[in-house]
Design a protein around this motif. Structure first.
Motif, PDB file in Angstrom:
ATOM      1  N   LEU A 176      -0.165  -5.818   8.815  1.00 14.20           N
ATOM      2  CA  LEU A 176       1.233  -5.437   8.596  1.00 14.20           C
ATOM      3  C   LEU A 176       1.946  -5.187   9.919  1.00 14.20           C
ATOM      4  O   LEU A 176       1.375  -4.603  10.836  1.00 14.20           O
ATOM      5  CB  LEU A 176       1.307  -4.163   7.736  1.00 14.20           C
ATOM      6  N   PRO A 209       7.299   1.278   4.892  1.00 16.26           N
ATOM      7  CA  PRO A 209       6.918  -0.044   4.377  1.00 16.26           C
ATOM      8  C   PRO A 209       5.409  -0.186   4.151  1.00 16.26           C
ATOM      9  O   PRO A 209       4.989  -0.976   3.293  1.00 16.26           O
ATOM     10  CB  PRO A 209       7.396  -1.018   5.466  1.00 16.26           C
ATOM     11  N   GLU A 212       4.661   1.344   0.834  1.00 15.63           N
ATOM     12  CA  GLU A 212       5.169   0.430  -0.189  1.00 15.63           C
ATOM     13  C   GLU A 212       4.191  -0.734  -0.412  1.00 15.63           C
ATOM     14  O   GLU A 212       3.864  -1.092  -1.549  1.00 15.63           O
ATOM     15  CB  GLU A 212       6.554  -0.088   0.242  1.00 15.63           C
ATOM     16  N   TRP A 213       3.692  -1.287   0.677  1.00 18.33           N
ATOM     17  CA  TRP A 213       2.731  -2.400   0.572  1.00 18.33           C
ATOM     18  C   TRP A 213       1.473  -1.926  -0.163  1.00 18.33           C
ATOM     19  O   TRP A 213       0.977  -2.591  -1.075  1.00 18.33           O
ATOM     20  CB  TRP A 213       2.376  -2.900   1.980  1.00 18.33           C
ATOM     21  N   THR A 216       1.651  -1.451  -3.939  1.00 21.01           N
ATOM     22  CA  THR A 216       2.021  -2.628  -4.736  1.00 21.01           C
ATOM     23  C   THR A 216       0.967  -3.738  -4.655  1.00 21.01           C
ATOM     24  O   THR A 216       1.234  -4.871  -5.041  1.00 21.01           O
ATOM     25  CB  THR A 216       3.377  -3.202  -4.288  1.00 21.01           C
ATOM     26  N   GLN A 217      -0.226  -3.398  -4.152  1.00 23.90           N
ATOM     27  CA  GLN A 217      -1.298  -4.395  -4.121  1.00 23.90           C
ATOM     28  C   GLN A 217      -1.705  -4.773  -5.549  1.00 23.90           C
ATOM     29  O   GLN A 217      -1.703  -3.926  -6.446  1.00 23.90           O
ATOM     30  CB  GLN A 217      -2.500  -3.838  -3.344  1.00 23.90           C
TER      31      GLN A 217
END
Ligand code: DGT
Ligand code: CA
Ligand code: CA
Ligand code: ZN
Length: 591
Positions: A176, A209, A212-213, A216-217
């Motif tokens: 990321l 972020p 958030e990543w 949402t996996q």
């Protein structure tokens, strides 16, 4: 979906149909289809799905071919999803209790209305299970023990499962933008044999972020907590995963804190205090600054006390007068004292391993042939491969009798002679230790082999003294090279045999017998907690994958992790020796 995943679905379908009491032919078709698929190549399946020629494979009918194709293409199967929804979850869970197959689960449901583990426990408590046809007192006891084990262990996971679940997340985090460093901490990093939850740590100045990543996996089933600098989720595998995000300058301190263990952390903090520091996940602070910024810091406009700087964990240890302590040793079991005294061992490393003993082939219950296993060992760069198929008493594992063993010895001799592979193959056996401690093969037979592993595979419930004497008696026999899976435990599943480990260790040392470190992820047996003392007394180990298929040869890597956790050095591990030295050692033992 790949073939292993599809095979697993077909197998699950068979089980679900069995739970529903469907036609046995139908059930068998799915189970057989699952096995068939395992035997096909990944490429072949892809080609056949593409060309619509799956049905040409003997044993795969139209219905099965259609389902395999759907799974292969879409990763889903409506038929399976409907079927799963039509069977109570509790019934499926009951299958995880040792001794309960689909037939018995159905009987329990039909006759006692039991469709969950909770109801099953109640039925056992009221003695209703023992009264059922085909069950009895003994199997009721076994079921209860299984339920208790499940509860005690249910929330933990095998290290390898945690590692597999964690690897893609860690790799994803590292990619990321804005992530400067990322690491898995906790028991996974310490190489505990089982893991409660995953602990990820990220260094970043922009956490939002990343959070958030993380949440949402696709593997995330549920978000259990979410904040600005942390989040917790539950993955589909049932594993929980925590994520912490810290500013880069804090990373090392939080990394050390989250790696633990708790005991190690407590001892490190005490050490810090004794040296005038206050240590926490936030940093390492000169103690007088503990309660707020100093006059000097205020002048500089700092909001709080300033931590010492550390770029790596080695810097952190050094600030407390210690050399780097590898994560595997951080259990608060004397590692800080040893580090202080300059007596930390130089731990064995994966690169030190030269070969592997105790592996199975299709001659007994392995899935790959001798040649396939040898080719795979060569591909791993191993100099030697020890084959040790089961002996004749292990009927369920298609153990070899004397005649088949002789054929195998001959086949291995020819293979070595042919020089087809760079890897040398040693002929061995995993010879059963019979209930009275005698061995499954005679001395004359054992003398023909390069090496002999002896293992218990029956009468697991013998009492303490009987089991201890049994194993020691086996160790005392001539030609025995190694003791296999000392306690027979299956992590999270089956208890260890009731055996006096210290006595067995002493007997092995006295007779020059190696005790294996069985590196199969569900065994990791002998337990790491025994190795340090045993090796100090002179015990030698061999890190044995106990591979039943080529992919499992790599289990030796897990074994190295456990060996490190047990403070073992290269010298204490037999399989770090070069081929010539191993040949010589075995030849001397064989006399
Ligand atoms: P697990 O998840 O049960 O397999 O074991 P760990 O060791 O991963 O434990 P976990 O996930 O509860 O916590 C991660 C790390 O946080 C742990 O290795 C050390 C640290 N830690 C947790 N609780 C405490 C505590 O009460 N005191 C201190 N000093 N450290 C703690
Ligand atoms: Ca953890
Ligand atoms: Ca945790
Ligand atoms: Zn075995």
């Amino acid at each position: 979906m790949n073939k292993t995943e599809i095979a697993a679905v077909l197998n699950d379908i068979g089980t679900l149909l069995e739970l529903k009491g469907e036609n046995p032919f139908k059930i068998r078709a799915y189970q057989a289809g699952s096995r068939l698929l395992e035997g096909l190549g990944e490429d072949e399946i892809a080609q056949r799905v593409e060309a619509g020629t799956l049905e040409e494979v003997k044993g795969i009918g139209e219905a099965l071919a259609q389902k395999i194709s759907e799974l292969h293409r879409t990763g889903r199967l409506e038929f399976f999803e409907k079927l799963r929804a039509s069977v109570p979850e509790g019934l499926v869970e009951m299958l995880s209790i040792p001794g309960l197959g689909a037939k018995k689960v159905r009987a329990l449901q039909d006759k006692l209305g039991v469709d969950s583990i909770a109801k099953l426990r109640a039925a056992c408590a009221e003695n209703r299970v023992a009264a059922l046809d085909g069950f009895g007192e003994k199997s009721q006891e076994k079921i209860l023990a299984g339920i208790r084990n499940r509860e005690a262990y249910g929330k933990r996971h095998l290290w390898i499962r945690a590692s597999e679940a964690g690897a893609p997340i860690l790799a994803g985090l590292r990619k990321l933008p804005g992530v400067q460093q990322a690491e898995s901490c906790g028991s996974l990093r310490r190489r505990m044999e089982t893991v409660g939850d995953l602990d990820f740590l990220v260094a970043t100045t922009e956490p939002a972020p990343v959070v958030e990543w993380f949440v949402t996996q696709p593997e995330v089933q549920e978000i259990t907590a979410r904040g600005e600098s942390k989040a917790s989720v539950r993955l589909q595998s049932g594993l929980q995963a925590d994520l912490r995000l810290v500013p880069p300058e804090q990373f090392v301190f939080t990394l050390h804190h989250l790696t633990g263990s708790k005991d190690h952390n407590v001892q490190m903090r005490q050490r810090a205090l004794a040296r005038g520091f206050s240590m926490s996940e936030w940093g390492l602070f000169p103690a007088e600054e503990k309660h707020g910024p100093t006059a000097e810091a205020k002048k500089q406009g700092a909001a709080g006390p300033k931590s010492l700087k550390a770029k790596t964990e080695a810097d952190l240890f050094q600030a407390l007068g210690l050399p780097f302590i590898p994560p595997e040793l951080r259990e608060g079991l004397g590692e800080i004292e040893a580090a202080e005294a300059g007596k930390l061992p130089r731990l064995v490393e994966v690169e030190d391993i030269r070969g592997v003993f105790h592996n199975h082939t299709t001659s007994s219950d392995g899935h790959n042939t001798l040649e396939e296993m040898t080719a795979a060992a060569e591909a791993l760069g191993l100099d030697y491969l020890g084959i040790a198929d089961h002996s004749k008493t292990s009927v369920q594992a298609r153990g070899l009798d004397e005649a088949r063993l002789e054929q195998q010895i001959e086949a291995i001799r020819k293979l070595n002679e042919s020089k087809r592979f760079k890897t040398h193959v040693f002929s061995g056996t995993e010879c059963d230790i019979l209930p009275d401690g005698k061995l499954d093969f005679s001395k004359t037979t054992l003398a023909q082999l390069d090496y002999v592993v002896v293992s218990v595979h029956s009468s697991f419930r013998q009492e303490h003294d009987v089991m201890t004497k049994r194993i020691i008696r086996a160790i005392e026999q001539p030609h025995v090279t190694m003791l296999g899976h000392l306690t027979g435990r299956l992590l999270l599943e089956r208890e260890a045999y009731d055996v006096d480990v210290d006595k067995v260790i002493d007997a092995a040392i006295a007779h020059g017998v190696i005790i294996e470190l069985n590196a199969s992820p569900m065994r990791l047996d002998m337990d790491w907690r025994h190795w340090r003392k045993a090796a100090e007394k002179g015990l030698l180990t061999s890190i044995n994958p106990d591979a039943h298929r080529i992919a499992q040869l790599e289990f030796f890597r897990l074994g190295v992790g456990v060996a490190r956790k047990g403070w073992l050095t290269k010298e204490q591990v037999f399989t770090t020796r070069p081929l010539a030295a191993v040949k010589k050692w075995l030849a001397a033992r064989g006399k």
